[in-house]
Design a protein around this motif. Structure first.
Motif, mmCIF file in Angstrom:
data_model
loop_
_atom_site.group_PDB
_atom_site.id
_atom_site.type_symbol
_atom_site.label_atom_id
_atom_site.label_comp_id
_atom_site.label_asym_id
_atom_site.label_seq_id
_atom_site.Cartn_x
_atom_site.Cartn_y
_atom_site.Cartn_z
ATOM 1 N N ASN A 42 0.819 -1.214 0.000
ATOM 2 C CA ASN A 42 0.000 0.000 0.000
ATOM 3 C C ASN A 42 0.859 1.273 0.000
ATOM 4 N N LYS A 43 1.138 1.751 -1.230
ATOM 5 C CA LYS A 43 2.027 2.915 -1.351
ATOM 6 C C LYS A 43 1.440 4.185 -0.748
ATOM 7 N N ALA A 44 0.123 4.347 -0.827
ATOM 8 C CA ALA A 44 -0.503 5.554 -0.271
ATOM 9 C C ALA A 44 -0.247 5.599 1.230
ATOM 10 N N ASN A 52 3.731 3.887 -12.892
ATOM 11 C CA ASN A 52 2.304 3.587 -12.830
ATOM 12 C C ASN A 52 1.939 2.765 -14.057
ATOM 13 N N GLY A 53 1.630 1.500 -13.826
ATOM 14 C CA GLY A 53 1.347 0.564 -14.911
ATOM 15 C C GLY A 53 0.104 0.957 -15.696
ATOM 16 N N THR A 54 -0.904 1.450 -14.985
ATOM 17 C CA THR A 54 -2.160 1.804 -15.652
ATOM 18 C C THR A 54 -1.941 2.943 -16.639
ATOM 19 N N ALA A 55 -1.265 3.998 -16.189
ATOM 20 C CA ALA A 55 -1.021 5.143 -17.072
ATOM 21 C C ALA A 55 -0.155 4.715 -18.249
ATOM 22 N N ALA A 101 -5.735 -0.940 -12.597
ATOM 23 C CA ALA A 101 -6.054 0.369 -12.027
ATOM 24 C C ALA A 101 -6.429 0.241 -10.552
ATOM 25 N N GLU A 102 -6.205 1.326 -9.820
ATOM 26 C CA GLU A 102 -6.659 1.397 -8.435
ATOM 27 C C GLU A 102 -8.189 1.426 -8.428
ATOM 28 N N ALA A 103 -8.775 1.180 -7.212
ATOM 29 C CA ALA A 103 -10.239 1.209 -7.096
ATOM 30 C C ALA A 103 -10.751 2.551 -7.629
ATOM 31 N N PHE A 144 -6.300 8.155 -9.127
ATOM 32 C CA PHE A 144 -4.947 8.088 -8.581
ATOM 33 C C PHE A 144 -3.943 7.682 -9.673
ATOM 34 N N ASP A 145 -4.374 6.798 -10.586
ATOM 35 C CA ASP A 145 -3.484 6.350 -11.659
ATOM 36 C C ASP A 145 -3.349 7.421 -12.725
ATOM 37 N N ILE A 146 -4.488 7.926 -13.204
ATOM 38 C CA ILE A 146 -4.420 8.792 -14.387
ATOM 39 C C ILE A 146 -4.005 10.222 -14.050
ATOM 40 N N HIS A 198 3.067 8.960 -4.979
ATOM 41 C CA HIS A 198 3.300 8.198 -3.743
ATOM 42 C C HIS A 198 4.589 7.382 -3.870
ATOM 43 N N LYS A 199 4.757 6.761 -5.050
ATOM 44 C CA LYS A 199 5.894 5.851 -5.231
ATOM 45 C C LYS A 199 7.228 6.607 -5.307
ATOM 46 N N ILE A 200 7.266 7.724 -6.036
ATOM 47 C CA ILE A 200 8.543 8.458 -6.137
ATOM 48 C C ILE A 200 8.877 9.102 -4.787
HETATM 49 N N1 HSE Z 1 -2.525 0.982 -10.004
HETATM 50 C C1 HSE Z 1 -1.138 0.724 -9.877
HETATM 51 C C2 HSE Z 1 -0.487 0.853 -11.244
HETATM 52 C C3 HSE Z 1 -0.943 -0.652 -9.336
HETATM 53 O O1 HSE Z 1 -1.218 0.926 -12.227
HETATM 54 O O2 HSE Z 1 0.717 0.899 -11.343
HETATM 55 C C4 HSE Z 1 0.427 -0.925 -8.818
HETATM 56 O O3 HSE Z 1 0.813 -0.036 -7.832
#
Ligand code: HSE
Length: 434
Positions: free
Chosen positions: A103-105, A158-161, A188-190, A194-196, A203-205
């Motif tokens: 949970n990165k957030a 971010n994999g989704t973006a 994508a997150e719920a 947050f992704d787009i 959060h990750k950086i």
């Molecule tokens: N929603 C995140 C992503 C999942 O697309 O990268 C992994 O943290």
């Protein structure tokens, strides 16, 4: 044989991936650790949401049934979001259980409170899966590169973006079609905002900067810009210019102690290694003083890749528990040396810019744009007008690529040009990294 028992707070995509890996790969895991690791319980919101019920795992709705279970050694928090993830993690640490999270957030916002609680109670709080899914970047920074000064970090995290931008580029589909596919695939997150909008990457950086430089930054000062304003025409023009658009997270220490840290769509040369990172794949490129440049590449989201990173932390704990040193080894940093640092305001950051104006196709428009750019001391590297209409009231994209300028100069120029009333849609600005 020693048996180590896991409780899962959350049984969604990552929770199920974790349970599947521990079950499917139990032979190699036992062979590598000398212990047997089993999932005993999983917390869900509602029992009816789990169908079929997992074999051998008790599904519960009461968190205390895991946290207070004396048989459970490790709590895996894969609920996502700030709360109740933070509260449950704290309760687990206070109960003397190790906590592993994806949970990165929660890590980005509450790392200090959670790591201090872990230290106080002699347990570990591990978060390999919180950054870049299955890529072992946290371990790399914490262990393998611990003797290096890290000079710069640039990531597609971010994999989704990245999936959306890749689909838009390769299959010429719309942003919303690509987003729907990413959601169906469980990337994508719920809340996909947050992704787009770049918040997940921020959060990750933020976590990577904490590990690289031991800096405590104010998350709200981190400049975050998403990909929702990128349109197919920008992708097409980027390609014509030999560039690719990626959502990049960038972090670098400045000589004055501040940190340049930001997330935004970026045009990078298509020959640059990060440009080749497509789909749900993530990559972290870094430069370290002893190692030099290095790039970590792999799947950054999804059930099994993220589960793989969660299981890696569980295995670290199992090994430490087997020899009685769990909670006593390899802290990510020394609390005593953490220092508060300022983030460089985005307006001060210099780069080239791609600026797409949507303008009426009339005489003098280009002259007006050039005049304002020159008034703001911005040098133009090239300009492209797409399309030519016989109708002087129709709109066309007019793109300017600038030489190096600051965000302040560019934003001021855009405001002044828009105030002339010659634009018919919001202007799109994308930073260009040479
Ligand atoms: N929603 C995140 C992503 C999942 O697309 O990268 C992994 O943290």
């Amino acid at each position: 044989m020693k048996r180590i028992t896991v409780g899962l707070l959350g049984f969604g995509t990552v929770g199920q991936g974790t349970a599947d890996i521990l079950r499917q790969n139990c032979d190699v895991i036992t062979q590598r650790t000398g212990v047997e690791i089993v999932v005993k319980k999983a917390l869900v919101k509602c029992l009816s949401e789990v169908n079929p019920l997992p074999v051998g795992i008790e599904v519960v709705t009461d968190p205390s049934s895991l946290i207070d279970d004396p048989d459970i050694d490790i709590i895996v928090e894969v609920m996502g979001g700030y709360e109740p993830a933070r509260t449950y993690s704290l309760l687990a640490l206070q109960a003397g259980k190790h906590v592993v999270t994806a949970n990165k957030a929660c890590v980005a916002k509450h790392y200090r409170e959670l790591l201090e609680a872990a230290q106080l109670h002699g347990v570990d709080y591990l978060f390999e899966a919180s950054v870049a899914g299955g890529i072992p970047i946290i371990k790399a920074l914490k262990e393998s590169l611990a003797g290096n000064r890290i000079e710069t970090v640039q990531g597609i995290i971010n994999g989704t973006a990245n999936y959306i931008l890749t689909q838009m580029t390769q299959n010429s589909i719309s942003f919303y079609e690509a987003l729907a596919q990413a959601q169906q695939l469980g990337y994508a997150e719920a809340d996909p905002t947050f992704d787009i909008e770049g918040i997940d990457a921020a959060h990750k950086i933020f976590i990577l900067a904490l590990l690289c430089w031991g800096v405590e930054l104010n998350f709200d000062d981190l400049y975050t810009e998403g990909i929702s304003s990128i349109s197919p025409v920008d992708i097409e023009l980027a390609q014509e210019l030999g560039n690719t658009i990626k959502l990049l997270a960038i972090a670098e220490p400045e000589a004055d102690g501040r940190i340049d840290i930001r997330v935004h769509p970026t045009m990078i040369p298509s020959t640059y290694p990060l440009a080749a990172v497509d789909g749900v794949f993530n990559a972290v490129y870094l430069e370290a003083d002893a190692l030099g440049p290095a790039m970590f590449y792999g799947r950054g989201a999804g059930k099994m890749p993220t589960g793989s990173a969660v299981v890696a932390d569980i295995i670290d704990l199992a090994r430490d528990m087997a020899c009685g040193v769990a909670g006593k080894r390899i802290a990510p940093f020394s609390f005593a040396t953490l220092r508060p640092a300022q983030i460089v305001p985005i307006d001060e950051i210099h780069s080239s810019f791609y600026v797409r104006f949507t303008v009426k196709d009339t005489v003098g428009v280009m002259r007006e744009i050039s005049r304002i750019l020159a008034d703001n001391d911005i040098s133009v590297a090239s300009a492209i007008q797409k399309g030519r209409s016989n109708d002087s009231t129709a709109s066309v994209p007019f793109v300017v690529i600038t030489h190096e300028a600051s965000g302040l100069q560019i934003n001021k120029s855009i405001r002044e040009i828009e105030n002339l009333g010659i634009t018919t849609a919001p202007t799109v600005m994308i930073r260009v990294e040479e």
